[in-house]
Design a protein around this motif. Structure first.
Motif, PDB file in Angstrom:
ATOM      1  N   VAL A 221      34.947 -44.404  43.830  1.00  0.00           N
ATOM      2  CA  VAL A 221      36.283 -44.983  43.928  1.00  0.00           C
ATOM      3  C   VAL A 221      36.554 -45.258  45.401  1.00  0.00           C
ATOM      4  O   VAL A 221      36.582 -44.330  46.223  1.00  0.00           O
ATOM      5  CB  VAL A 221      37.347 -44.028  43.367  1.00  0.00           C
ATOM      6  CG1 VAL A 221      38.741 -44.610  43.562  1.00  0.00           C
ATOM      7  CG2 VAL A 221      37.087 -43.746  41.894  1.00  0.00           C
ATOM      8  N   ALA A 222      36.733 -46.516  45.734  1.00  0.00           N
ATOM      9  CA  ALA A 222      36.957 -46.910  47.123  1.00  0.00           C
ATOM     10  C   ALA A 222      38.372 -46.547  47.556  1.00  0.00           C
ATOM     11  O   ALA A 222      39.338 -46.789  46.824  1.00  0.00           O
ATOM     12  CB  ALA A 222      36.727 -48.405  47.284  1.00  0.00           C
ATOM     13  N   ARG A 338      42.015 -44.236  41.805  1.00  0.00           N
ATOM     14  CA  ARG A 338      41.272 -44.010  40.556  1.00  0.00           C
ATOM     15  C   ARG A 338      42.189 -44.190  39.354  1.00  0.00           C
ATOM     16  O   ARG A 338      41.772 -44.729  38.318  1.00  0.00           O
ATOM     17  CB  ARG A 338      40.632 -42.629  40.544  1.00  0.00           C
ATOM     18  CG  ARG A 338      39.797 -42.372  39.277  1.00  0.00           C
ATOM     19  CD  ARG A 338      38.753 -41.292  39.458  1.00  0.00           C
ATOM     20  NE  ARG A 338      39.212 -40.176  40.228  1.00  0.00           N
ATOM     21  CZ  ARG A 338      38.471 -39.537  41.141  1.00  0.00           C
ATOM     22  NH1 ARG A 338      37.220 -39.916  41.381  1.00  0.00           N
ATOM     23  NH2 ARG A 338      38.967 -38.517  41.826  1.00  0.00           N
ATOM     24  N   HIS A 339      43.420 -43.754  39.462  1.00  0.00           N
ATOM     25  CA  HIS A 339      44.370 -43.982  38.367  1.00  0.00           C
ATOM     26  C   HIS A 339      44.504 -45.469  38.056  1.00  0.00           C
ATOM     27  O   HIS A 339      44.564 -45.866  36.883  1.00  0.00           O
ATOM     28  CB  HIS A 339      45.741 -43.407  38.732  1.00  0.00           C
ATOM     29  CG  HIS A 339      45.910 -41.962  38.394  1.00  0.00           C
ATOM     30  ND1 HIS A 339      45.706 -41.464  37.135  1.00  0.00           N
ATOM     31  CD2 HIS A 339      46.278 -40.903  39.158  1.00  0.00           C
ATOM     32  CE1 HIS A 339      45.948 -40.164  37.118  1.00  0.00           C
ATOM     33  NE2 HIS A 339      46.278 -39.800  38.338  1.00  0.00           N
ATOM     34  N   ARG A 340      44.552 -46.295  39.095  1.00  0.00           N
ATOM     35  CA  ARG A 340      44.701 -47.738  38.872  1.00  0.00           C
ATOM     36  C   ARG A 340      43.479 -48.312  38.153  1.00  0.00           C
ATOM     37  O   ARG A 340      43.607 -49.264  37.370  1.00  0.00           O
ATOM     38  CB  ARG A 340      44.941 -48.453  40.211  1.00  0.00           C
ATOM     39  CG  ARG A 340      46.329 -48.204  40.791  1.00  0.00           C
ATOM     40  CD  ARG A 340      46.692 -49.236  41.839  1.00  0.00           C
ATOM     41  NE  ARG A 340      45.897 -49.118  43.044  1.00  0.00           N
ATOM     42  CZ  ARG A 340      46.263 -48.445  44.128  1.00  0.00           C
ATOM     43  NH1 ARG A 340      47.433 -47.791  44.146  1.00  0.00           N
ATOM     44  NH2 ARG A 340      45.489 -48.412  45.200  1.00  0.00           N
ATOM     45  N   GLU A 341      42.308 -47.735  38.407  1.00  0.00           N
ATOM     46  CA  GLU A 341      41.107 -48.177  37.713  1.00  0.00           C
ATOM     47  C   GLU A 341      41.058 -47.667  36.268  1.00  0.00           C
ATOM     48  O   GLU A 341      40.319 -48.207  35.449  1.00  0.00           O
ATOM     49  CB  GLU A 341      39.865 -47.698  38.467  1.00  0.00           C
ATOM     50  CG  GLU A 341      39.676 -48.373  39.822  1.00  0.00           C
ATOM     51  CD  GLU A 341      38.357 -48.004  40.478  1.00  0.00           C
ATOM     52  OE1 GLU A 341      37.528 -47.351  39.822  1.00  0.00           O
ATOM     53  OE2 GLU A 341      38.158 -48.370  41.649  1.00  0.00           O
ATOM     54  N   LYS A 457      59.713 -40.833  43.043  1.00  0.00           N
ATOM     55  CA  LYS A 457      59.528 -41.169  41.644  1.00  0.00           C
ATOM     56  C   LYS A 457      58.169 -40.670  41.161  1.00  0.00           C
ATOM     57  O   LYS A 457      57.267 -40.443  41.967  1.00  0.00           O
ATOM     58  CB  LYS A 457      59.648 -42.682  41.432  1.00  0.00           C
ATOM     59  CG  LYS A 457      61.083 -43.187  41.544  1.00  0.00           C
ATOM     60  CD  LYS A 457      61.197 -44.655  41.200  1.00  0.00           C
ATOM     61  CE  LYS A 457      62.667 -45.093  41.230  1.00  0.00           C
ATOM     62  NZ  LYS A 457      62.823 -46.529  40.913  1.00  0.00           N
ATOM     63  N   PRO A 458      58.020 -40.502  39.835  1.00  0.00           N
ATOM     64  CA  PRO A 458      56.706 -40.075  39.345  1.00  0.00           C
ATOM     65  C   PRO A 458      55.629 -41.091  39.684  1.00  0.00           C
ATOM     66  O   PRO A 458      55.892 -42.293  39.777  1.00  0.00           O
ATOM     67  CB  PRO A 458      56.911 -39.954  37.828  1.00  0.00           C
ATOM     68  CG  PRO A 458      58.135 -40.751  37.525  1.00  0.00           C
ATOM     69  CD  PRO A 458      58.989 -40.678  38.748  1.00  0.00           C
ATOM     70  N   ARG A 459      54.401 -40.565  39.900  1.00  0.00           N
ATOM     71  CA  ARG A 459      53.219 -41.381  40.164  1.00  0.00           C
ATOM     72  C   ARG A 459      53.234 -42.041  41.533  1.00  0.00           C
ATOM     73  O   ARG A 459      52.537 -43.015  41.768  1.00  0.00           O
ATOM     74  CB  ARG A 459      53.017 -42.427  39.061  1.00  0.00           C
ATOM     75  CG  ARG A 459      52.849 -41.795  37.687  1.00  0.00           C
ATOM     76  CD  ARG A 459      52.779 -42.823  36.589  1.00  0.00           C
ATOM     77  NE  ARG A 459      52.553 -42.181  35.295  1.00  0.00           N
ATOM     78  CZ  ARG A 459      52.497 -42.830  34.154  1.00  0.00           C
ATOM     79  NH1 ARG A 459      52.643 -44.141  34.122  1.00  0.00           N
ATOM     80  NH2 ARG A 459      52.282 -42.187  33.020  1.00  0.00           N
TER      81      ARG A 459
END
Length: 542
Positions: A221-222, A338-341, A457-459
């Protein structure tokens, strides 16, 4: 034949009765730093060692570090005191004292800032800021023969769980190995283990094998500037302490010292009940350095399970009647890249404009008070402190403009004033149903908390640039940081699982009940959890 059946039935019922009515000789209280309820459940099907054993006891998969400031020091302060940070006084890892004469206004939670030369980054370790006794402290008052030992990877973990009256308190102080308070002599056991520590560190580590359950996580993960995480195996060069610390090797050495202390001090082998607290810090360092969802975290949990299994096997061979509780000081959140991926495109990093330095500059320009630090804080979330050198009118203006700016920012969920938080009663009821203001109240100390509490905010990850240090963190009021497992085990204890929410402050009164130690309800925030499946109770009559 009938006689054999009758004998078997008698033995089967005798073991649970002992586990329910006879105090254990040793309490083993384990905190796995940043072991979130999500991480616990994600790998639960793969446990085969110590974690598997604990899941066969009494399981509360939805425990809560119920307060808003989900950091290491506050979390550890709740586990063996039965009290939330509002009562323990440990509101954060670091808070600010703007009235102090010293240049460094930050106060580290396990620091004695009155010592000459001490500052929040290079301090004299001390438990002076903990306002309430630990379970070990209460046990020693009831019976001075009780031995209380605390070992951990971090000083704040060892100190907050052991308390000020522990007989032995040790933590990893750097490449030199385990250290204790200033002036405490190193006993032969610790000296021997530090020799082993140095020998292990001096050798390179080729890394750990990748377990089958980790294969799907093996992709990079970049995170910018040619840097990536997610495929590591903990290979390190000889002498690289930083890499050693953020690896399973750290927990292994901590458990070696814990087992050695139990054996050398004959803990659990005398008339009274003894207690040892163990702070396993590697999961936290791994989570910060690599995130919680790559091969690094997956390997760490696998090794943790194995190391705990070997530790419990050693206690079994010594014939000790021990009871275990395992929990965590807080949860954790993976890096947004990584969450976005992985199906979460809304994940993001905090806006640099919300850092205390940037806020101070912006508010200074807005109020005409530029040229001095108006707002102090430890990062782009949490407690913010307004300069005490301002006039009352200036402070009011700075507070009003700061609140206006924060509440209009798209990444800010809430900005509460000190007065707002103080006006809320101490929360009660299911911790999963608390409001943000109630969570804030559980973290609030009028003498140490800031003038404004900033909640993102969350996240939103409160790290601006992952290439200059940690890539992921915790500390938010959201459930991914608040929820932790709470696991109780003792030989003969009948298994059951309670999926409803409980609090980490419930641990101390639950353990106290196991050993028949009365604790006044007015002195704590937690309640006793009944560890007896079905009829009967391990808690005192209400």
């Amino acid at each position: 034949m009938l006689r054999k059946v009758a004998t078997a039935l008698l033995l089967a019922t005798a073991i649970p009765a002992t586990a329910q009515t006879t105090p254990p000789k040793l309490i083993v209280a384990i905190s796995v730093d940043q072991f979130s309820a999500d991480l616990f459940s994600e790998y639960r099907q793969y446990y085969s060692g110590g974690l598997k054993r604990l899941t066969q006891g009494v399981v509360f998969p939805k425990g809560y570090q119920s307060h808003a400031a989900t950091e290491t020091c506050p979390g550890h302060s709740t586990i063996l005191t039965g009290s939330r940070p509002s009562r323990t006084g440990i509101i954060a890892n670091t808070w600010f004292d703007l009235s102090t004469a010293r240049e460094d206004k930050a106060v580290y939670c396990a620091e004695d800032e009155s010592q000459p030369g001490s500052n929040s980054g290079n301090y004299v370790a001390s438990p002076i800021h903990l306002k309430v006794p630990t379970l070990g402290g209460r046990m020693k008052i009831a019976n001075p023969a009780t031995r209380v030992v605390s070992v951990a990877g971090k000083d704040r973990a060892a100190i907050m769980m052991g308390g000020p009256t522990a007989d032995q308190t040790w933590w990893i102080g750097g490449a030199q190995g385990f250290v204790s308070y200033k002036g405490v002599a190193t006993p032969p056991l610790v000296a021997k283990i530090n020799e082993a520590f140095a020998a292990r560190l001096a050798q390179p580590n080729a890394g750990f094998d990748l377990p089958q359950q980790c294969m799907a996580k093996d992709f990079p993960v970049a995170i910018g500037a040619g840097k990536s995480v997610g495929t590591g195996r903990f290979a390190r060069a000889a002498g690289d302490f930083k890499a050693f610390r953020a690896s399973p090797e750290q927990d292994a050495m901590t458990l070696v010292l814990a087992a050695g202390a139990i054996e050398s001090m004959a803990l659990g082998k005398q008339a009274q009940t003894d207690i040892i607290s163990i702070g396993l810090s590697a999961t936290d360092y791994v989570g910060h350095t690599y995130g919680t969802e790559g091969t690094e975290s997956c390997i760490q949990i696998d090794r943790l399970d194995r190391e705990l299994g070997a530790f419990f096997d050693r206690l079994d061979k010594d014939g000790i009647d021990y009871a275990v509780v395992l929990t965590a000081d807080h949860g954790g959140h993976d890096l947004p890249e990584r969450h976005r991926e992985n199906a979460m495109p809304m994940e993001n990093r905090v806006d640099a404009a919300l850092t205390p330095k940037a806020l101070s500059a912006t508010i200074g320009a807005m109020t005409g008070l530029s040229g001095k630090t108006l707002i102090w804080g430890d990062g782009p979330a949490g407690d913010l402190y307004i300069d005490k050198g301002l006039t009352a009118a200036q402070r009011a203006k700075v507070e009003a403009e700061t609140l206006k700016l924060l509440r209009a920012h798209p990444q800010v969920e809430a900005a509460f004033t000190k007065a707002q938080i103080a006006a809320v009663p101490s929360p009660s009821g299911p911790p999963e149903s608390w409001s943000l203001l109630q969570e804030a109240r559980a973290s609030f100390d009028p003498a140490r908390s800031g003038d404004i509490l900033l909640l993102l905010k969350p996240r939103i990850t409160p790290i601006v640039d992952p290439t200059k240090g940690y890539v992921a963190t915790h500390g938010s009021p959201w459930d991914y940081d608040r929820r932790v497992p709470i696991l109780f085990w003792r030989k003969g204890l009948t298994h059951f699982e309670q999926p409803l929410g409980v609090e980490t402050v419930d641990i101390m009164p639950t353990l106290a009940a196991l050993i028949g130690l009365p604790v006044p309800k007015s002195e704590i925030d937690g309640r006793c959890l009944d560890l007896v499946a079905g009829e009967g109770s391990s808690c005192p009559a209400q």
